[in-house]
Design a protein around this motif. Structure first.
Motif, PDB file in Angstrom:
ATOM      1  N   SER A  45       0.852  -1.189   0.000  1.00 57.97           N
ATOM      2  CA  SER A  45       0.000   0.000   0.000  1.00 57.97           C
ATOM      3  C   SER A  45       0.886   1.236   0.000  1.00 57.97           C
ATOM      4  CB  SER A  45      -0.897   0.012   1.239  1.00 57.97           C
ATOM      5  OG  SER A  45      -1.651  -1.179   1.329  1.00 57.97           O
ATOM      6  N   TYR A  46       0.303   2.361  -0.399  1.00 58.50           N
ATOM      7  CA  TYR A  46       1.047   3.615  -0.317  1.00 58.50           C
ATOM      8  C   TYR A  46       0.067   4.757  -0.118  1.00 58.50           C
ATOM      9  CZ  TYR A  46      -0.250   3.792  -5.288  1.00 58.50           C
ATOM     10  OH  TYR A  46      -0.943   3.776  -6.473  1.00 58.50           O
ATOM     11  N   ASP A  47       0.530   5.760   0.615  1.00 61.49           N
ATOM     12  CA  ASP A  47      -0.249   6.986   0.786  1.00 61.49           C
ATOM     13  C   ASP A  47       0.229   7.967  -0.278  1.00 61.49           C
ATOM     14  OD1 ASP A  47      -1.578   5.906   2.941  1.00 61.49           O
ATOM     15  OD2 ASP A  47      -0.251   6.797   4.426  1.00 61.49           O
ATOM     16  N   LEU A  48      -0.561   8.111  -1.320  1.00 58.20           N
ATOM     17  CA  LEU A  48      -0.158   9.007  -2.409  1.00 58.20           C
ATOM     18  C   LEU A  48      -0.075  10.441  -1.893  1.00 58.20           C
ATOM     19  CD1 LEU A  48       0.558   9.055  -5.381  1.00 58.20           C
ATOM     20  CD2 LEU A  48      -1.859   9.119  -5.931  1.00 58.20           C
ATOM     21  N   GLY A  51      -3.583  10.653   3.963  1.00 52.42           N
ATOM     22  CA  GLY A  51      -5.033  10.540   4.027  1.00 52.42           C
ATOM     23  C   GLY A  51      -5.647   9.888   2.818  1.00 52.42           C
ATOM     24  N   ARG A  53      -4.983   6.565   0.793  1.00 55.50           N
ATOM     25  CA  ARG A  53      -4.208   5.325   0.727  1.00 55.50           C
ATOM     26  C   ARG A  53      -4.651   4.463  -0.453  1.00 55.50           C
ATOM     27  NH1 ARG A  53      -3.057   2.737   6.341  1.00 55.50           N
ATOM     28  NH2 ARG A  53      -1.894   4.709   6.310  1.00 55.50           N
ATOM     29  N   TYR A 375      -9.770   1.714   3.237  1.00 53.30           N
ATOM     30  CA  TYR A 375      -8.872   2.416   4.153  1.00 53.30           C
ATOM     31  C   TYR A 375      -9.427   3.810   4.394  1.00 53.30           C
ATOM     32  CZ  TYR A 375      -5.898  -1.189   2.073  1.00 53.30           C
ATOM     33  OH  TYR A 375      -5.404  -2.378   1.601  1.00 53.30           O
ATOM     34  N   GLY A 377      -9.924   7.353   5.054  1.00 51.04           N
ATOM     35  CA  GLY A 377      -8.928   8.399   5.261  1.00 51.04           C
ATOM     36  C   GLY A 377      -9.599   9.738   5.419  1.00 51.04           C
TER      37      GLY A 377
ATOM     38  N   LEU B  46       1.349   3.528   8.157  1.00 53.11           N
ATOM     39  CA  LEU B  46       1.473   2.516   7.110  1.00 53.11           C
ATOM     40  C   LEU B  46       2.794   1.767   7.215  1.00 53.11           C
ATOM     41  CD1 LEU B  46       0.117   1.342   4.607  1.00 53.11           C
ATOM     42  CD2 LEU B  46       1.216   3.139   3.257  1.00 53.11           C
ATOM     43  N   ARG B  47       3.874   2.492   7.477  1.00 51.10           N
ATOM     44  CA  ARG B  47       5.202   1.871   7.572  1.00 51.10           C
ATOM     45  C   ARG B  47       5.885   2.341   8.845  1.00 51.10           C
ATOM     46  NH1 ARG B  47       6.403   1.850   1.896  1.00 51.10           N
ATOM     47  NH2 ARG B  47       4.558   0.895   0.953  1.00 51.10           N
ATOM     48  N   GLU B  55       9.596   5.215  -0.832  1.00 54.36           N
ATOM     49  CA  GLU B  55       8.311   4.909  -1.468  1.00 54.36           C
ATOM     50  C   GLU B  55       8.473   4.962  -2.978  1.00 54.36           C
ATOM     51  OE1 GLU B  55       5.552   3.419  -2.052  1.00 54.36           O
ATOM     52  OE2 GLU B  55       4.815   4.136  -0.118  1.00 54.36           O
ATOM     53  N   PHE B  57       5.472   4.756  -4.832  1.00 56.51           N
ATOM     54  CA  PHE B  57       4.131   5.070  -5.325  1.00 56.51           C
ATOM     55  C   PHE B  57       3.846   4.111  -6.498  1.00 56.51           C
ATOM     56  CE2 PHE B  57       5.930   9.073  -3.679  1.00 56.51           C
ATOM     57  CZ  PHE B  57       5.098   9.238  -2.606  1.00 56.51           C
ATOM     58  N   ALA B 170      -6.053   5.342   8.019  1.00 56.60           N
ATOM     59  CA  ALA B 170      -5.385   6.197   7.026  1.00 56.60           C
ATOM     60  C   ALA B 170      -5.793   7.653   7.197  1.00 56.60           C
ATOM     61  CB  ALA B 170      -5.740   5.725   5.621  1.00 56.60           C
ATOM     62  N   ASP B 171      -6.666   7.894   8.155  1.00 49.94           N
ATOM     63  CA  ASP B 171      -7.197   9.244   8.347  1.00 49.94           C
ATOM     64  C   ASP B 171      -6.138  10.120   9.000  1.00 49.94           C
ATOM     65  OD1 ASP B 171      -8.630  11.495   8.673  1.00 49.94           O
ATOM     66  OD2 ASP B 171     -10.154  10.649   9.985  1.00 49.94           O
ATOM     67  N   THR B 172      -5.452  10.896   8.197  1.00 53.60           N
ATOM     68  CA  THR B 172      -4.368  11.745   8.676  1.00 53.60           C
ATOM     69  C   THR B 172      -4.793  13.194   8.544  1.00 53.60           C
ATOM     70  OG1 THR B 172      -2.847  10.115   7.779  1.00 53.60           O
ATOM     71  CG2 THR B 172      -1.912  12.212   8.461  1.00 53.60           C
ATOM     72  N   LEU B 284       4.669  14.581  -8.066  1.00 51.46           N
ATOM     73  CA  LEU B 284       3.778  14.569  -6.905  1.00 51.46           C
ATOM     74  C   LEU B 284       4.307  15.565  -5.896  1.00 51.46           C
ATOM     75  CD1 LEU B 284       1.469  13.304  -5.180  1.00 51.46           C
ATOM     76  CD2 LEU B 284       3.152  11.640  -4.362  1.00 51.46           C
ATOM     77  N   TRP B 286       4.008  17.273  -2.216  1.00 47.54           N
ATOM     78  CA  TRP B 286       3.522  17.277  -0.836  1.00 47.54           C
ATOM     79  C   TRP B 286       3.813  18.660  -0.249  1.00 47.54           C
ATOM     80  CZ3 TRP B 286       3.937  12.426   2.709  1.00 47.54           C
ATOM     81  CH2 TRP B 286       3.396  11.312   2.063  1.00 47.54           C
TER      82      TRP B 286
END
Lengths: 525, 296
Positions: A45-48, A51, A53, A375, A377, B46-47, B55, B57, B170-172, B284, B286
């Protein structure tokens, strides 16, 4: 230590990783060589964005695998569970059907289109259920080629379909569907998954009907999500039993001396410094046909060196949306949604064209994965995967057509949700060439190890025991590389048999035993 | 978070339960294991490893999600790289040797920013000096930062401890910082890579004074021009299918909460380094709200 009993090359989820875990647990000293930092990369899995995933590969058929019990994966962190809603199919006119964990709800969905077809489907599942474990054992969890197991798989399939064996072996998938279901919608809904050519060619007599039925077993057993925990659990099992995971390392050469495979020359990723890993008993290659042939050099054989993997591949679009895609209410609840053809005739024509180099076939069998159901998010970052195709690798000029495909993909989504463009926070397209660039074993972007349109049915795949003594294969074999861990299971079986370590008290679970114990599923309808 | 010891019914020995804690938490677990203790390490994210994550992706490239230069990981066997030329600011370079000798470089503030130090902070000079004093321990992990984490986990599991990752949601929530933060643009491309003499090539300033001025403008909300470094990812690049691929990470500075168009910002970064947008396969961005890294 540079000397092992078994050296496994490539820690892919389906082949190398489970094979290494089985063999190490059975008492062999195993080195598992992986080019990446992580094993099972295509299944992580990865978080692109935080929040949002995603899974690299949004399918999970591992509940079918004996490995869940044999390797005690749940005790090592595997978090597989069956969702209430598994998948849905939707056509351009808005007709749909949803598959639920509850067989009665699934039946009701199909009865909207045809009561007879809903009854037929329930009856099929009813006959499949008690035979599923044995069918999977014979068709999938047996190191093929194995004529006796194949014959039994055909007999079981004929019983499930209630037709003579001889008729089944003459039948295409299209003919089977037309015989089973009267509704145009149901035929299309039941074609979306097998249209991926996961097993074989639906238009090929015999092969096509079996392909469809075996895909039905997969559809009944899908339990999406928890993918990364499967990879990590397999890694943990392997290492906890003393296995040596050689990460970030590239295979340069497979060593053959005096007709025996004796090890492999490897080097750290990005380095020319080499090391030899000696294998006293076996080398198992999960590198795929092309890379294995290259590493073997003059010791390759024609079936390996001429192996094809360029016909049915995928393009994928990852989107982060500010809200979920607008879909009909019941369909919207499904983690996976197949966008199917407008009519059965169009579907059959698509299957016919899918044997060609027609790039339009990418836009005929589309699958959405709504990761926010798997997942949960951030509510303003909805992770959506769109899989297009299968389609051909064609001329390989995927960088040249990336922009055009991206526009067509967006237009396809706008047919579902006209305002979708205004809520796209991020978008990325991964082409077949990118898949291949990501994993050299996925030749031409084919992650399941070979072609089916080109005639690689059950008896024509690569052998687990190769013509080179002590060299074994777990890629390009039967069955294809999916998350059911079958290629690795079978490869471990043949290596363990040859090493005399197959008879283990823990190595006795039946296929689908986890599903049988976990909860009622459609197969128990 | 260390939760103390609890009974392990299988082994009849107590296990130290450690929940998360980033890379330090993992190192803590390994230290305990090396002392003979058993650990149950649980990672809600996640990790495991905090910012020490590599990562891919859905791309053919490897990226470090956190900084490239990291304190030498506690695994002697891990192959690390020590780039000698660290910074290129408008043609002026800053070497590891210069930092080691403490010679008065005009680019020390820029080096501090690369490490996440805000030159306007009261103790910026002292912290930058401390980092320069420890320059021999700042390295690149060959293969990626995640390799250090993976090898530590292998050691833990091989010694009988348990490690489970990804148990949380996954809720960040977005990081709500104030002031300046670090953004990261992950770039994967084909074709000719921009010429780079040093590990990190600067854009948006030409010396210490213009760096401070550019950061002040960002802080005041008067600009969102790219200010930062294109950090080479060459130690993570090698593609046997397509040898023309290359990748880099732009580590920039933006205010938390800045109103920027992601596409526009990315285009400006690519333009600043002469990267052909049509050749870019993967991009990408961030923002500071995503990295959660404040310039301090």
């Amino acid at each position: 230590m540079k000397e092992f009993d078994v050296v496994v090359l490539g820690a892919g989820l389906s082949g190398g990783l489970p094979a290494a875990a089985y063999l190490q647990k059975a008492g062999a000293r195993v080195a598992l060589v992986e080019q990446g930092v992580d094993a099972g990369r295509f299944y992580l899995s990865y978080d692109l964005l935080p929040g949002a995933r995603f899974d690299h590969s949004p399918v999970n058929f591992s509940g079918l695998s004996p490995a869940v019990g044999d390797l005690d994966l749940m005790a090592h962190g595997y978090a597989l569970r069956i969702p209430e809603v598994t998948l849905a199919a939707l056509d351009p006119g808005g007709a749909s059907a949803v598959f639920y964990r509850d067989p009665a709800r699934t039946h009701a969905q199909f009865a909207r289109h045809s009561q007879a077809d809903a009854d037929q489907l329930a009856a099929l599942f009813g006959r499949l259920g008690p035979r599923a474990s044995r069918l999977l054992q014979c068709a999938i969890y047996t190191p093929h080629p194995n004529q006796a197991a194949y014959d039994e798989a055909v007999d079981l399939s004929a019983e499930i379909l209630e037709m003579p064996r001889a008729a089944l072996l003459r039948m295409t998938g299209v003919e089977l569907l037309e015989g089973l279901f009267e509704s145009d919608e149901v035929r299309r809904f039941m074609t979306a998954l097998p249209a991926l050519n996961l097993f074989g060619d639906l238009l090929e007599p015999g092969q096509g009907a079996l392909t469809w039925l075996w895909s039905l077993a997969l559809r009944a057993a899908v339990a999406p999500g928890a993918n990364q925990s499967l990879v990590k659990a397999l890694e943990r099992v392997f290492v906890a039993h003393g296995g040596t995971l050689v990460r970030n390392t590239v295979v340069q050469e497979i060593l053959v001396e005096a007709g025996h495979c004796v090890g492999a020359v490897v080097s750290p990723f990005g380095s020319s410094k080499t090391t030899t890993l000696w294998a006293n008993a076996a080398v198992l290659s999960n590198l795929g046909a092309a890379q294995t042939a290259t590493a073997l050099g003059p010791h390759g054989w024609p079936q390996l060196t001429e192996w094809r993997s360029d016909n049915r591949v995928l393009t994928v679009q990852d989107l982060v949306l500010q809200r979920p895609l607008k879909l009909p209410a019941d369909v919207a609840e499904a983690p996976r949604v197949y966008l199917v053809w407008e009519s059965w005739d169009e579907c059959v024509e698509w299957l016919r064209r899918s044997r060609t180099d027609d790039l339009d076939t990418y836009f005929g069998d589309i699958e959405l994965t709504q990761f926010h159901h798997l997942y949960p998010g951030r509510s303003d970052r909805i992770a959506l995967r769109v899989r297009y195709g299968t389609g051909p690798f064609a001329d390989g000029d995927w960088d040249g057509r990336r922009a055009d495909f991206n526009a067509r993909m967006r237009a396809r989504l706008e047919q579902l949700d006209p305002d979708v463009t205004s809520v796209v926070e991020y978008e990325h397209v991964c082409t077949p060439l990118d898949f291949w660039r990501s994993n050299p074993a996925a030749t031409h972007g084919n992650p399941i190890g070979g072609d089916f349109v080109g005639g690689q049915w059950i008896g024509d795949r690569l052998p687990y025991r190769s013509p080179v003594d002590r060299l074994y294969l777990s890629n390009g074999v039967w069955p294809p590389a999916l998350s059911w861990l079958a290629a690795g299971y079978n490869a471990a079986t043949v290596v363990a048999e040859d090493l005399g370590i197959r008879d283990q008290p823990w190595w006795r679970h039946e296929p689908a035993s986890w599903f049988a114990g976990a909860a009622p599923t459609p197969t128990a309808a | 978070m260390v939760r103390g010891r609890r009974a392990d019914p299988d082994r009849r020995v107590s296990a130290l339960e450690i929940v998360g804690g980033g890379f330090a938490g993992l190192v803590r677990a390994v230290d305990e294991s090396r002392r003979g203790g058993r650990v149950e390490y649980v990672e809600p994210g996640l990790r495991a490893g905090g910012a020490m994550v590599s990562e891919t992706f859905l791309s053919p490239f490897r990226f470090n999600l956190g900084p490239s230069l990291v304190a030498r990981p506690p695994l002697p066997s891990l192959h690390v790289l020590e780039p000698q030329l660290l910074l290129d600011v408008a043609g002026t370079t800053l070497s590891r040797a210069a930092l080691r000798s403490g010679g008065g470089s005009a680019l020390r503030a820029a080096f501090g920013v690369l490490l996440g130090i805000d030159p306007a902070a009261p103790d910026a000079e002292a912290r930058t000096a401390a980092a320069c004093a420890e320059i021999d321990d700042l390295v690149l992990v060959a293969g990626g930062n995640g390799l250090a984490v993976a090898c530590l986990i292998d050691e833990l599991v091989g010694a009988g401890s348990t490690v489970v990752e990804g148990v949380g949601s996954a809720d960040t929530a977005p990081h709500r910082g104030t002031g300046l933060g670090t953004c990261r643009l992950f770039i994967g491309s084909r074709g000719p890579a921009p010429e780079r003499k040093a590990l990190a090539t600067a854009v948006g300033f030409s010396d210490d004074a213009s760096l401070r001025s550019a950061l002040d403008a960002l802080r005041a909300g008067a600009a969102t021009d790219p200010v930062g470094f294109l950090v080479s990812n060459a130690h993570l690049d090698a593609n046997s299918v397509d040898e023309t691929l290359w990748s880099a990470v732009f580590q920039g500075v933006l205010p938390f909460g800045a109103t920027v168009s992601r596409d526009d910002y990315v285009d400006r970064v690519l333009s600043a380094f002469g990267i052909d947008p049509a050749a870019v396969i993967f991009r990408l961005l961030w923002l500071p709200e995503d990295t959660g890294e404040a310039l301090q």
